[in-house]
Design an enzyme around this catalytic site. Sequence first.
Site, PDB file in Angstrom:
ATOM      1  N   GLU A  89     -20.459   3.902  22.267  1.00  0.00           N
ATOM      2  CA  GLU A  89     -19.343   3.400  23.052  1.00  0.00           C
ATOM      3  C   GLU A  89     -18.119   3.985  22.368  1.00  0.00           C
ATOM      4  OE1 GLU A  89     -19.086   1.642  25.805  1.00  0.00           O
ATOM      5  OE2 GLU A  89     -21.250   1.434  26.075  1.00  0.00           O
ATOM      6  N   THR A 139     -15.819   9.979  13.736  1.00  0.00           N
ATOM      7  CA  THR A 139     -14.414  10.080  14.145  1.00  0.00           C
ATOM      8  C   THR A 139     -13.457   9.944  12.963  1.00  0.00           C
ATOM      9  OG1 THR A 139     -12.733   8.901  15.429  1.00  0.00           O
ATOM     10  CG2 THR A 139     -14.564   7.576  14.660  1.00  0.00           C
ATOM     11  N   ASP A 140     -12.243  10.452  13.134  1.00  0.00           N
ATOM     12  CA  ASP A 140     -11.213  10.254  12.107  1.00  0.00           C
ATOM     13  C   ASP A 140     -10.669   8.823  12.105  1.00  0.00           C
ATOM     14  OD1 ASP A 140      -9.698  10.319  14.451  1.00  0.00           O
ATOM     15  OD2 ASP A 140      -8.381  11.952  13.818  1.00  0.00           O
ATOM     16  N   GLU A 141     -10.982   8.049  13.151  1.00  0.00           N
ATOM     17  CA  GLU A 141     -10.420   6.687  13.228  1.00  0.00           C
ATOM     18  C   GLU A 141     -10.942   5.787  12.115  1.00  0.00           C
ATOM     19  OE1 GLU A 141      -9.882   4.817  16.950  1.00  0.00           O
ATOM     20  OE2 GLU A 141      -9.467   6.700  17.976  1.00  0.00           O
ATOM     21  N   TYR A 165     -13.889  -0.533  17.671  1.00  0.00           N
ATOM     22  CA  TYR A 165     -14.547   0.776  17.810  1.00  0.00           C
ATOM     23  C   TYR A 165     -14.630   1.471  16.451  1.00  0.00           C
ATOM     24  CZ  TYR A 165     -14.801   5.844  18.442  1.00  0.00           C
ATOM     25  OH  TYR A 165     -15.131   7.171  18.313  1.00  0.00           O
ATOM     26  N   LYS A 169     -17.928   2.492  14.134  1.00  0.00           N
ATOM     27  CA  LYS A 169     -18.246   3.863  13.721  1.00  0.00           C
ATOM     28  C   LYS A 169     -18.305   3.939  12.183  1.00  0.00           C
ATOM     29  CE  LYS A 169     -18.674   7.126  15.924  1.00  0.00           C
ATOM     30  NZ  LYS A 169     -19.859   7.741  16.642  1.00  0.00           N
TER      31      LYS A 169
HETATM   32  P1  NAD Z   1     -18.450   9.352  25.811  1.00  0.00           P
HETATM   33  O1  NAD Z   1     -18.097   7.904  25.926  1.00  0.00           O
HETATM   34  O2  NAD Z   1     -17.862  10.317  26.771  1.00  0.00           O
HETATM   35  O3  NAD Z   1     -20.036   9.522  25.891  1.00  0.00           O
HETATM   36  C1  NAD Z   1     -20.912   8.664  25.236  1.00  0.00           C
HETATM   37  C2  NAD Z   1     -22.310   8.905  25.794  1.00  0.00           C
HETATM   38  O4  NAD Z   1     -23.230   8.045  25.112  1.00  0.00           O
HETATM   39  C3  NAD Z   1     -22.435   8.587  27.294  1.00  0.00           C
HETATM   40  O5  NAD Z   1     -23.112   9.623  27.949  1.00  0.00           O
HETATM   41  C4  NAD Z   1     -23.235   7.293  27.320  1.00  0.00           C
HETATM   42  O6  NAD Z   1     -24.020   7.151  28.480  1.00  0.00           O
HETATM   43  C5  NAD Z   1     -24.089   7.446  26.072  1.00  0.00           C
HETATM   44  N1  NAD Z   1     -24.545   6.156  25.537  1.00  0.00           N
HETATM   45  C6  NAD Z   1     -23.797   5.030  25.331  1.00  0.00           C
HETATM   46  N2  NAD Z   1     -24.586   4.043  24.865  1.00  0.00           N
HETATM   47  C7  NAD Z   1     -25.841   4.546  24.743  1.00  0.00           C
HETATM   48  C8  NAD Z   1     -27.077   4.019  24.290  1.00  0.00           C
HETATM   49  N3  NAD Z   1     -27.175   2.745  23.861  1.00  0.00           N
HETATM   50  N4  NAD Z   1     -28.157   4.821  24.302  1.00  0.00           N
HETATM   51  C9  NAD Z   1     -28.063   6.104  24.725  1.00  0.00           C
HETATM   52  N5  NAD Z   1     -26.921   6.655  25.178  1.00  0.00           N
HETATM   53  C10 NAD Z   1     -25.824   5.882  25.180  1.00  0.00           C
HETATM   54  O7  NAD Z   1     -18.091   9.753  24.309  1.00  0.00           O
HETATM   55  P2  NAD Z   1     -17.534  11.123  23.729  1.00  0.00           P
HETATM   56  O8  NAD Z   1     -16.056  11.115  23.828  1.00  0.00           O
HETATM   57  O9  NAD Z   1     -18.308  12.249  24.292  1.00  0.00           O
HETATM   58  O10 NAD Z   1     -17.895  10.928  22.181  1.00  0.00           O
HETATM   59  C11 NAD Z   1     -19.170  11.325  21.688  1.00  0.00           C
HETATM   60  C12 NAD Z   1     -19.252  11.002  20.208  1.00  0.00           C
HETATM   61  O11 NAD Z   1     -18.214  11.654  19.500  1.00  0.00           O
HETATM   62  C13 NAD Z   1     -19.083   9.505  19.897  1.00  0.00           C
HETATM   63  O12 NAD Z   1     -19.970   9.172  18.867  1.00  0.00           O
HETATM   64  C14 NAD Z   1     -17.643   9.385  19.441  1.00  0.00           C
HETATM   65  O13 NAD Z   1     -17.494   8.312  18.532  1.00  0.00           O
HETATM   66  C15 NAD Z   1     -17.435  10.720  18.759  1.00  0.00           C
HETATM   67  N6  NAD Z   1     -16.060  11.235  18.760  1.00  0.00           N
HETATM   68  C16 NAD Z   1     -15.343  11.297  19.918  1.00  0.00           C
HETATM   69  C17 NAD Z   1     -14.055  11.850  19.908  1.00  0.00           C
HETATM   70  C18 NAD Z   1     -13.225  11.953  21.171  1.00  0.00           C
HETATM   71  O14 NAD Z   1     -12.044  12.300  21.080  1.00  0.00           O
HETATM   72  N7  NAD Z   1     -13.768  11.721  22.344  1.00  0.00           N
HETATM   73  C19 NAD Z   1     -13.514  12.317  18.701  1.00  0.00           C
HETATM   74  C20 NAD Z   1     -14.287  12.207  17.538  1.00  0.00           C
HETATM   75  C21 NAD Z   1     -15.558  11.692  17.577  1.00  0.00           C
HETATM   76  O1  DAU Z   2      -9.360  10.170  16.960  1.00  0.00           O
HETATM   77  C1  DAU Z   2     -10.616  10.309  17.546  1.00  0.00           C
HETATM   78  C2  DAU Z   2     -10.777   9.302  18.652  1.00  0.00           C
HETATM   79  O2  DAU Z   2      -9.950   9.741  19.719  1.00  0.00           O
HETATM   80  C3  DAU Z   2     -12.211   9.128  19.117  1.00  0.00           C
HETATM   81  O3  DAU Z   2     -12.982   8.599  18.078  1.00  0.00           O
HETATM   82  C4  DAU Z   2     -12.284   8.192  20.330  1.00  0.00           C
HETATM   83  O4  DAU Z   2     -13.614   8.120  20.825  1.00  0.00           O
HETATM   84  C5  DAU Z   2     -11.384   8.739  21.418  1.00  0.00           C
HETATM   85  O5  DAU Z   2     -11.360   7.845  22.519  1.00  0.00           O
HETATM   86  C6  DAU Z   2      -9.971   8.938  20.878  1.00  0.00           C
HETATM   87  O6  DAU Z   2      -9.349   7.659  20.589  1.00  0.00           O
HETATM   88  P1  DAU Z   2      -7.830   7.351  20.983  1.00  0.00           P
HETATM   89  O7  DAU Z   2      -7.652   5.905  21.065  1.00  0.00           O
HETATM   90  O8  DAU Z   2      -6.897   8.113  20.102  1.00  0.00           O
HETATM   91  O9  DAU Z   2      -7.812   8.065  22.446  1.00  0.00           O
HETATM   92  P2  DAU Z   2      -7.120   7.631  23.814  1.00  0.00           P
HETATM   93  O10 DAU Z   2      -7.220   8.813  24.724  1.00  0.00           O
HETATM   94  O11 DAU Z   2      -7.612   6.327  24.314  1.00  0.00           O
HETATM   95  O12 DAU Z   2      -5.600   7.447  23.402  1.00  0.00           O
HETATM   96  C7  DAU Z   2      -4.849   8.527  22.819  1.00  0.00           C
HETATM   97  C8  DAU Z   2      -3.464   7.989  22.498  1.00  0.00           C
HETATM   98  O13 DAU Z   2      -2.782   7.727  23.746  1.00  0.00           O
HETATM   99  C9  DAU Z   2      -3.483   6.672  21.763  1.00  0.00           C
HETATM  100  O14 DAU Z   2      -2.381   6.627  20.844  1.00  0.00           O
HETATM  101  C10 DAU Z   2      -3.276   5.618  22.854  1.00  0.00           C
HETATM  102  C11 DAU Z   2      -2.414   6.348  23.868  1.00  0.00           C
HETATM  103  N1  DAU Z   2      -2.617   5.976  25.289  1.00  0.00           N
HETATM  104  C12 DAU Z   2      -3.883   5.926  25.770  1.00  0.00           C
HETATM  105  C13 DAU Z   2      -4.133   5.583  27.077  1.00  0.00           C
HETATM  106  C14 DAU Z   2      -5.544   5.506  27.624  1.00  0.00           C
HETATM  107  C15 DAU Z   2      -1.531   5.723  26.092  1.00  0.00           C
HETATM  108  O15 DAU Z   2      -0.362   5.792  25.648  1.00  0.00           O
HETATM  109  N2  DAU Z   2      -1.764   5.408  27.396  1.00  0.00           N
HETATM  110  C16 DAU Z   2      -3.015   5.307  27.921  1.00  0.00           C
HETATM  111  O16 DAU Z   2      -3.141   4.956  29.119  1.00  0.00           O
END
Ligand code: NAD
Ligand code: DAU
Length: 361
Positions: A89, A139-141, A165, A169
């Site tokens: 998630e 993630t960096d979070e 979240y 992680k």
């Molecule tokens: P996403 O939410 O787009 O995709 C997550 C996927 O995992 C989905 O396809 C979902 O169906 C699947 N999933 C969820 N629960 C599951 C379960 N119980 N069993 C099997 N599959 C399940 O996420 P994303 O943005 O592609 O991120 C992927 C990974 O990278 C995550 O671990 C996230 O923490 C990490 N990450 C994301 C970002 C970002 O900016 N999006 C940055 C750094 C790290």
């Molecule tokens: O840093 C890595 C992370 O980046 C990943 O681990 C997460 O999975 C990914 O969702 C992302 O997290 P953020 O919370 O940084 O991403 P988001 O796109 O939700 O938000 C980016 C920034 O924009 C954050 O400071 C919140 C702000 N924001 C977000 C939304 C959805 C807004 O200002 N308005 C918005 O509607």
Amino acid sequence: MNRSATNEPVLVTGGAGFIGSNFVLQWVRAGGAAINLDLETYAGNPANLNELNGNPRHLLIRGDICDAMLVRSLLAQHQPCAVIHFAAESHVDRSIVSPGEFIRTNVQGTFTLLEEAKAYWQALGESRRDQFRFLHVSTDEVYGSLAPDDPAFTETTPYAPNSPYAASKAASDHLVRAYFHTYGLPALTTNCSNNYGPLQFPEKLIPLVILHALEGKPLPVYGDGANVRDWLFVGDHCSAIRTVLEHGRLGETYNIGGNSERKNIEVVRAICALLDELQPAASKHEELITFVKDRPGHDRRYAINAEKIRSELGWQPSVSFEQGLRQTVEWYLANQAWVENIRTGAYREWIQRNYEKREGK
Ligand code: NAD
Ligand code: DAU
């Protein structure tokens, strides 16, 4: 060993989500084979993988990483040379509303995968055991929030997660570390900054702003818009994961970043400027910008020091933020059918739930 040049598949979890599907597409295009385990939650979209329909080098299985028997049988049946763990998630705002799912998938799910991967790896013959890898995508979070002048996160920055979240992680990262130290499981962890690019579910800032702007809807900016994120084009994240998989030192963690720190308001303005050029409307898209109530516990700034992966493994990003953002806007303009397919009732419900309570800052 170049795992994408062998017939041995990798087991990818979460490969129908944003980063996972970009990774699987890149992997199979490069000649690799992948077994893709994905629960197909709201964020998992099999249509992301349409290009691979009928391709014998890719198998998508709908299932849960918390299902130990399923994971065990997939490992036994397909004999992968690595597990690449994306499933999670991933949306901070959802973790604030319903944290339980984050603990289940991100903590319990990672634990289940580690247990099954350990048993599978221990039973392998010696040469395959040496080659096996468990790569955990994080993630960096987990490092928490930086002040404006703080140095960027390194791999030794203490963990200080601030959202449910990030905490889930962080817990999963600690489990992976423990499985390396206690059992010797050949694990690697990557901690990456904010990704953007094609196939991102439009609950995250960049695709949400693109789609709202195209519909003439308000562009919701949390708080004062001065929170800073480091942005990395998704294809570059996938290439970094491949590099760590092939060349990373066992038990190590690697930060991955884009050297592209931007304030949220700058990102939103940049999208508006691109849309003014590519899809002009009657008035400037910037006029849609609306400051709304802040995210609770909103981390102020993330920044990545990616020197370790650069100097040890030779990886660095290849796409600038300006190039990547233009490609992303163009992708959403060219893929309206994908967008319509995503805009289900559940999606509209989330948008209503998250934004109606933020109105009238
Ligand atoms: P996403 O939410 O787009 O995709 C997550 C996927 O995992 C989905 O396809 C979902 O169906 C699947 N999933 C969820 N629960 C599951 C379960 N119980 N069993 C099997 N599959 C399940 O996420 P994303 O943005 O592609 O991120 C992927 C990974 O990278 C995550 O671990 C996230 O923490 C990490 N990450 C994301 C970002 C970002 O900016 N999006 C940055 C750094 C790290
Ligand atoms: O840093 C890595 C992370 O980046 C990943 O681990 C997460 O999975 C990914 O969702 C992302 O997290 P953020 O919370 O940084 O991403 P988001 O796109 O939700 O938000 C980016 C920034 O924009 C954050 O400071 C919140 C702000 N924001 C977000 C939304 C959805 C807004 O200002 N308005 C918005 O509607």
